[in-house]
Design a protein around this motif. Structure first.
Motif, short mmCIF file in Angstrom:
data_model
loop_
_atom_site.label_atom_id
_atom_site.label_comp_id
_atom_site.label_asym_id
_atom_site.label_seq_id
_atom_site.Cartn_x
_atom_site.Cartn_y
_atom_site.Cartn_z
N TYR A 305 0.84 -1.20 0.00
CA TYR A 305 0.00 0.00 0.00
C TYR A 305 0.88 1.25 0.00
O TYR A 305 0.66 2.20 -0.77
N GLY A 306 1.89 1.27 0.84
CA GLY A 306 2.74 2.45 0.97
C GLY A 306 3.53 2.78 -0.28
O GLY A 306 3.88 3.94 -0.51
N SER A 307 3.79 1.77 -1.11
CA SER A 307 4.57 2.01 -2.33
C SER A 307 3.82 2.83 -3.36
O SER A 307 4.41 3.33 -4.32
N TYR A 308 2.51 3.00 -3.18
CA TYR A 308 1.70 3.76 -4.12
C TYR A 308 1.54 5.23 -3.71
O TYR A 308 0.94 6.01 -4.46
N PHE A 309 2.07 5.58 -2.54
CA PHE A 309 1.88 6.94 -2.05
C PHE A 309 3.22 7.62 -1.79
O PHE A 309 4.21 6.98 -1.43
N ASP A 310 3.23 8.92 -1.98
CA ASP A 310 4.36 9.76 -1.59
C ASP A 310 4.23 10.06 -0.08
O ASP A 310 3.14 10.38 0.40
N GLU A 311 5.33 9.96 0.65
CA GLU A 311 5.27 10.17 2.10
C GLU A 311 4.70 11.53 2.46
O GLU A 311 4.04 11.69 3.49
N THR A 312 4.96 12.52 1.64
CA THR A 312 4.51 13.88 1.97
C THR A 312 3.03 14.09 1.70
O THR A 312 2.45 15.08 2.15
N SER A 313 2.41 13.16 0.94
CA SER A 313 0.99 13.35 0.61
C SER A 313 0.14 12.13 0.96
O SER A 313 -0.98 12.00 0.46
N ALA A 314 0.68 11.26 1.82
CA ALA A 314 -0.09 10.07 2.20
C ALA A 314 -1.37 10.49 2.93
O ALA A 314 -1.35 11.38 3.78
N PRO A 315 -2.49 9.86 2.63
CA PRO A 315 -3.77 10.27 3.22
C PRO A 315 -3.95 9.72 4.64
O PRO A 315 -3.24 8.82 5.08
N ALA A 316 -4.95 10.25 5.33
CA ALA A 316 -5.38 9.64 6.59
C ALA A 316 -5.89 8.24 6.29
O ALA A 316 -6.48 7.99 5.23
N ARG A 317 -5.62 7.32 7.24
CA ARG A 317 -5.97 5.92 6.95
C ARG A 317 -6.54 5.24 8.19
O ARG A 317 -6.07 5.47 9.31
N SER A 318 -7.53 4.38 7.95
CA SER A 318 -8.06 3.49 8.98
C SER A 318 -7.91 2.06 8.49
O SER A 318 -8.09 1.78 7.30
N THR A 319 -7.57 1.16 9.38
CA THR A 319 -7.45 -0.25 9.04
C THR A 319 -8.26 -1.06 10.03
O THR A 319 -8.09 -0.92 11.25
N VAL A 320 -9.16 -1.89 9.54
CA VAL A 320 -10.01 -2.69 10.43
C VAL A 320 -10.01 -4.14 9.96
O VAL A 320 -9.87 -4.44 8.77
N GLN A 321 -10.12 -5.05 10.91
CA GLN A 321 -10.30 -6.47 10.58
C GLN A 321 -11.79 -6.77 10.61
O GLN A 321 -12.51 -6.34 11.52
N VAL A 322 -12.25 -7.49 9.60
CA VAL A 322 -13.67 -7.83 9.50
C VAL A 322 -13.83 -9.35 9.53
O VAL A 322 -12.88 -10.10 9.27
N ALA A 323 -15.02 -9.78 9.85
CA ALA A 323 -15.27 -11.22 9.93
C ALA A 323 -15.22 -11.89 8.57
O ALA A 323 -14.75 -13.02 8.42
N ARG A 324 -15.70 -11.16 7.56
CA ARG A 324 -15.76 -11.76 6.22
C ARG A 324 -15.92 -10.66 5.20
O ARG A 324 -16.60 -9.66 5.44
N LEU A 325 -15.29 -10.85 4.01
CA LEU A 325 -15.41 -9.91 2.91
C LEU A 325 -16.13 -10.58 1.74
O LEU A 325 -16.12 -11.81 1.61
N PRO A 326 -16.77 -9.79 0.86
CA PRO A 326 -17.47 -10.37 -0.30
C PRO A 326 -16.54 -11.26 -1.12
O PRO A 326 -15.35 -10.94 -1.30
N LYS A 327 -17.08 -12.38 -1.59
CA LYS A 327 -16.34 -13.35 -2.40
C LYS A 327 -15.18 -13.99 -1.62
O LYS A 327 -14.31 -14.63 -2.19
N ASP A 328 -15.18 -13.77 -0.29
CA ASP A 328 -14.14 -14.33 0.58
C ASP A 328 -12.74 -13.87 0.20
O ASP A 328 -11.76 -14.61 0.36
N VAL A 329 -12.64 -12.64 -0.32
CA VAL A 329 -11.32 -12.09 -0.61
C VAL A 329 -10.64 -11.74 0.71
O VAL A 329 -11.26 -11.69 1.77
N LYS A 330 -9.33 -11.47 0.64
CA LYS A 330 -8.55 -11.20 1.84
C LYS A 330 -8.47 -9.71 2.18
O LYS A 330 -8.14 -9.35 3.30
N ILE A 331 -8.77 -8.85 1.19
CA ILE A 331 -8.60 -7.42 1.41
C ILE A 331 -9.57 -6.62 0.56
O ILE A 331 -9.92 -7.03 -0.56
N GLU A 332 -10.01 -5.49 1.09
CA GLU A 332 -10.79 -4.52 0.35
C GLU A 332 -10.31 -3.13 0.79
O GLU A 332 -10.05 -2.91 1.97
N ILE A 333 -10.18 -2.21 -0.16
CA ILE A 333 -9.71 -0.85 0.16
C ILE A 333 -10.68 0.17 -0.43
O ILE A 333 -11.09 0.06 -1.58
N GLU A 334 -11.01 1.14 0.39
CA GLU A 334 -11.91 2.23 -0.03
C GLU A 334 -11.12 3.54 0.07
O GLU A 334 -10.43 3.77 1.07
#
Length: 339
Positions: A305-334
């Motif tokens: 994830y960090g490789s796609y952002f410049d350190e000076t302009s990285a956005p505010a971020r929240s990270t949460v663990q969920v019980a299950r994601l659609p299609k049983d994927v491992k990650i979703e990013i909004e």
């Protein structure tokens, strides 16, 4: 069998054949014993509105070309029989049918402009299959095995029906260079990409693949749009989407069973495509939320994830663990971005 006519003709134009020897059948030749056609360079056998029955193994070699033309032309390859186009020779299939349960093995070059293929086809390592023109091309019940290179040009898609399937093996590749793709007919089979095999969408424009895909190799969208339309893409390996290119899942589904590294890169590349289409970039992202099925994956996700952002302009971020994601994927990013 004896050809009905033969002639020598001159062909004008740069790079064209300067002289050709042609044997043309308009009747119904039958090859009833193991045989070979040794065609010198620029020599040609043309099957024109005839039935060519192959009852024993046949090899076309020597540098010439076997041409199949005429809507009434049938090439019928018997059970257990192999019709081989040697590495130094060509096959041009312009219309008609290639029938039978025997195999067409291509070690040279094949051009498919139009017509229906029922027999299994093996495009061997070092061989090429090129589709051209907007002619109607149909694969009916046969299997297309690609260990060499297949290039799909123009807008003439291939209709897959009655269980017809495509296998891209290690070292094999299919490149969709225009708007041509694979259209689903009645009861189509699937496309399977083995480890080391590649499906590529290059050049601008949108190409549709309307049959299910199981990817154990590589899918690479370098330009334009690869649209998975009303079908399912099961990804067990790698999908790469270059800047400005798009992978579109339209009325279908994406089942991603790859590693957390692969899934994270795919999500980030898909976000990149969405941001680019909106005429913005990751630099303008002001807020992101990461949803993980397993928080133990966070260190790996964070690095990618960090490789796609410049350190000076990285956005505010929240990270949460969920019980299950659609299609049983491992990650979703909004993400939320400024336009």
């Amino acid at each position: 069998a004896t050809p009905t006519r033969s002639c020598t003709r001159a062909t004008a134009g740069t790079g064209a054949r300067t002289a050709e020897r042609r044997a043309s059948w308009t009747s119904s030749p039958r090859i009833a014993a193991t045989a070979s056609f040794l065609l010198e360079s620029f020599a040609e056998i043309e099957l024109n509105n005839s039935v060519f029955t192959v009852d024993a193994n046949v090899t076309v070699s020597g540098g010439g070309m076997l041409t199949v033309v005429g809507s009434g032309t049938d090439v019928n390859i018997g059970t257990g029989i192999i019709l081989t186009i040697a590495a130094d020779s060509d096959l041009q299939f312009s219309s008609g049918d290639i029938l039978g349960t025997g195999s067409l093995d291509v070690a040279g070059d094949m051009i498919w402009d139009a017509g229906t293929i029922f027999a299994p086809i093996d495009i061997q390592a070092g061989a090429t299959l090129t589709t051209g023109t907007t002619g109607v091309k149909t694969m009916d019940s046969g299997v297309l095995d690609i260990t060499g290179a297949m290039t799909m040009n123009s807008s003439g898609s291939i209709t897959m029906q009655n269980g017809a399937a495509v296998n891209i093996y290690a070292g094999g590749s299919i490149d969709l260079t225009s708007t041509a793709g694979f259209t689903a007919g009645t009861a189509p089979g699937i496309m399977t990409i083995a480890a080391g095999g590649t499906l590529t969408k290059s050049v601008s424009g949108s190409a549709d693949v309307d049959i299910d895909i199981t990817n154990n190799g590589d899918i690479h969208v370098t330009a334009g749009t690869l649209r998975i339309d009303a079908s399912t893409l099961t990804n067990n390996a790698n999908i790469t989407i270059d800047e400005g290119a798009t992978l579109s899942i339209s009325n279908g589904s994406l089942i991603n069973t790859g590693t957390i590294e692969e899934q994270t890169r795919l999500v980030m590349e898909n976000l990149n495509a969405v941001l680019t289409a909106a005429d913005t970039t990751f630099k303008n992202v002001v807020k992101s939320t990461l949803f993980l099925a397993d928080m133990n994956d966070f260190p790996t996700v964070n690095t990618i994830y960090g490789s796609y952002f410049d350190e000076t302009s990285a956005p505010a971020r929240s990270t949460v663990q969920v019980a299950r994601l659609p299609k049983d994927v491992k990650i979703e990013i909004e993400v939320i971005a400024q336009l």
